[in-house]
Design an enzyme around this catalytic site. Structure first.
Site, mmCIF file in Angstrom:
data_model
loop_
_atom_site.group_PDB
_atom_site.id
_atom_site.type_symbol
_atom_site.label_atom_id
_atom_site.label_comp_id
_atom_site.label_asym_id
_atom_site.label_seq_id
_atom_site.Cartn_x
_atom_site.Cartn_y
_atom_site.Cartn_z
ATOM 1 N N ASP A 220 1.137 -0.952 -0.504
ATOM 2 C CA ASP A 220 -0.023 -0.144 0.076
ATOM 3 C C ASP A 220 1.066 1.431 -0.007
ATOM 4 O OD1 ASP A 220 -1.818 -2.240 0.929
ATOM 5 O OD2 ASP A 220 -3.170 -0.728 1.200
ATOM 6 N N CYS B 92 1.052 -8.161 5.219
ATOM 7 C CA CYS B 92 1.146 -7.012 4.723
ATOM 8 C C CYS B 92 -0.212 -7.032 4.864
ATOM 9 C CB CYS B 92 1.696 -6.187 3.591
ATOM 10 S SG CYS B 92 3.202 -6.157 4.273
ATOM 11 N N CYS C 236 6.088 -2.180 8.309
ATOM 12 C CA CYS C 236 5.809 -1.735 8.792
ATOM 13 C C CYS C 236 5.726 -1.300 10.900
ATOM 14 C CB CYS C 236 5.231 -0.868 8.611
ATOM 15 S SG CYS C 236 5.716 -0.154 6.499
ATOM 16 N N GLU D 199 -6.622 4.723 0.359
ATOM 17 C CA GLU D 199 -6.542 4.892 0.671
ATOM 18 C C GLU D 199 -6.205 6.126 1.159
ATOM 19 O OE1 GLU D 199 -3.882 2.544 3.076
ATOM 20 O OE2 GLU D 199 -2.126 3.677 2.564
ATOM 21 N N SER E 25 -5.131 4.975 6.318
ATOM 22 C CA SER E 25 -3.694 3.718 6.328
ATOM 23 C C SER E 25 -4.200 3.459 7.892
ATOM 24 C CB SER E 25 -3.142 4.127 5.839
ATOM 25 O OG SER E 25 -1.332 3.379 7.282
#
Length: 551
Positions: free
Chosen positions: A79, A119, A191, A441, A467
């Site tokens: 993303d 993810c 992340c 997003e 997000s």
């Protein structure tokens, strides 16, 4: 069984076995449980790059336990990389991933699955496939990205997005901005924040489908390789016992998982994905019911970008088991766990107690009623979603004049080129599942508001998504969407909008007569092309309030 039937089946199976022999499988291998290792490894997604090596450890475990692993791959879009035009293709890929796994598993007749993913849309797509297949299934994520220490603070991906706004506001110079862009993402892995990727990974742990610690562990921790072997061995046991997914993932464990992500300050995208999963499981779950479940637990943790704590901080404090222990009085503890065996209540007994800082106790929570709010009103009759735990207290109730945009590109241009008036409400419409198409997003515009210091005075409302890394008064998933004639299509510049998060209300402050007049007049759809697969997506995708299911 008759001799003729035995001969017939052996003759038919010879074709399959012959082809498997050609790629190195022996006859005795093919007599073992056939376990699919569904890998989303790719070189161009940090959350998935470690899965290439991790799959070998899973397969070692499968072989050791007497199973026969067979690996195949699925797409794994990032993303963060697919901003702008690429974002049209992100949410549709969730359903493509689900469909491709379902088709491959059915075609080859696998007996069980290990899903390797990390993810935002990959884990949900894998979970949707697992629900449809109802085979013994376990999940394993790559683990978290190494946080970067910069002076006295820890920085992760979400800090980089907010840096775009800081650069726009001239709070940092170009040299600093470029230096940050090279350094903030310190390694491969998911992340290191409570975005959608880790929200869904933590959900899988709470639901018993992934090993405890798998989502929050650093990607290159030696324990990750050992964990992968354990998963390989465990899936063979589940396959031999013919334990279907539905024994472990049901309404009770789904609700446990929803409570966990609400207590952790999870991503609003999880609402979309879990609504889709509930639909596939034939569980009656609408947004009001989701809100009732998530509000029933206190918020006991907040992590990047809503606090200074990253995912590794959570892991070192006890991770998901410690959070489950903190909220255990709100959970069903007698549910079985696929990944470890035993019952949930038994497994969390030995978890650390809340430290009071990174994980709070249920008696001293950050908020008493979860991290989300489901808003309704004349602007969103079928609901909208906001992460209230990421909103500054002064913005929990906000009233302002609308500035209306018909695409993400328009609002980005506005943020770069114009002075945004404090107190305003930026309305971004025609970005819903059909209108986008693809329900993009708006993470960059939302992060820019934070970086520009406007998240304490400006709200954003959209029929698109945000997000998991979004913070500030950002209301998404407005339903019905503008493309389908929802009220958001009829907002005009200057209209007053009220957002009242404590009262779960979002209201367009015009009379019903004026709104009806605008409806009768109609609203022109913007030119949002839908080439190729997006044309089919636009025709068939459901609304965000039911999970935006396509396939």
């Amino acid at each position: 069984m008759s001799l003729h039937r035995d001969i017939s089946e052996n003759i038919t199976e010879a074709y399959y076995r012959g082809l498997m022999h050609s790629v190195g499988y022996r006859s005795k291998d093919l007599d073992k449980p056939q376990i699919a290792v569904v890998n989303s490894w790719t070189d161009v997604n940090p959350g998935h790059q470690p899965l290439k090596a991790l799959s070998d450890r899973v397969k070692e475990g499968i072989w050791a336990a007497g199973g026969c692993p067979a690996e195949f791959n699925v797409p794994a879009p990032c993303d963060g990389m697919a901003q702008g035009p690429g974002m049209h293709y992100i949410l549709p890929q969730r359903d493509l991933i689900a469909a491709s796994i379902e088709a491959m598993a059915r075609a080859h007749g696998f007996e069980a699955l290990v899903m390797l993913g990390s993810c935002d849309k990959i884990l949900p797509g894998m979970l949707m496939a697992a629900i449809r297949l109802n085979l013994p299934t376990l999940f394993l994520t790559a683990g978290a990205m190494l946080p970067r220490r910069m002076g006295d603070r820890s920085v992760v991906t979400s800090d980089l997005k907010e840096a775009i706004g800081k650069r726009r506001a001239d709070e940092i110079d170009q040299h600093t901005f470029l230096n940050w862009s090279q350094r903030f993402c310190a390694s491969a892995g998911t992340c290191s924040m409570m975005g959608t990727a880790n929200t869904m990974g933590c959900f899988l742990e709470a639901a018993g489908l992934a090993p405890f610690g798998s989502a929050t562990m650093l990607a290159f921790d030696g324990a990750k390789a050992r964990q992968a072997r354990d998963v390989g061995e465990r899936i063979v046991t589940l396959a031999k016992e013919k334990q279907p997914l539905s024994r472990f993932l049901n309404q009770t464990s789904l609700e446990n998982g929803i409570k966990l992500i609400s207590a952790l300050g999870g991503s609003t995208n999880a609402v979309l994905h879990l609504m889709a999963c509930a639909s596939l499981m034939n569980i009656p779950l609408d947004l009001k019911a989701f809100d009732r479940i998530q509000r029933s637990v206190p918020l006991v943790g907040k992590y990047k970008p809503s606090s200074e704590f990253n995912l590794n901080d959570l892991h070192e404090t006890g991770g998901v088991p410690a959070v489950l222990k903190a909220i255990q009085e709100y959970l069903s503890l007698d549910v079985p766990l696929a990944a470890s065996g035993g019952l949930l209540g038994e497994k969390i007994e030995s978890a650390p107690n809340p430290d009071g800082r990174i994980i709070r106790s249920a008696s001293d929570p950050i908020l008493p009623d979860g991290c989300f709010s489901i808003l309704t009103g004349n602007l969103a009759p079928c609901g909208a979603v906001v992460k209230k735990s990421g909103v500054e207290p002064r913005m929990l109730v906000h009233r302002g004049s609308a500035y209306v945009f018909d695409s993400e590109e328009e609002v980005r241009e506005f943020l770069f080129a114009k002075d945004v008036k404090p107190g305003s409400v930026l309305v971004v419409r025609h970005e819903g599942p059909r209108g986008g198409p693809g329900m993009r997003e708006l993470s960059i515009p939302a992060a820019m508001l934070v970086g520009m210091g406007l998240h304490t005075s400006v709200a954003m409302v959209t029929d698109g998504r945000f997000s998991g890394a979004t913070r500030g008064p950002c209301v998404g998933h407005v339903c019905p969407e503008a493309w389908e004639g929802g009220p958001i299509a009829f907002i005009c510049d200057g209209d007053e909008i009220e957002i009242n998060i404590p009262e779960n209300r979002i209201q367009l402050l015009i009379s019903e007569q004026e709104l009806d007049r605008r409806r009768r007049k109609g609203a022109k759809r913007p030119d949002h092309p839908a080439p190729g697969m997006l044309a089919v997506y636009r025709k068939t995708v459901s609304g965000a309030d039911t999970g935006a299911i396509w396939l």
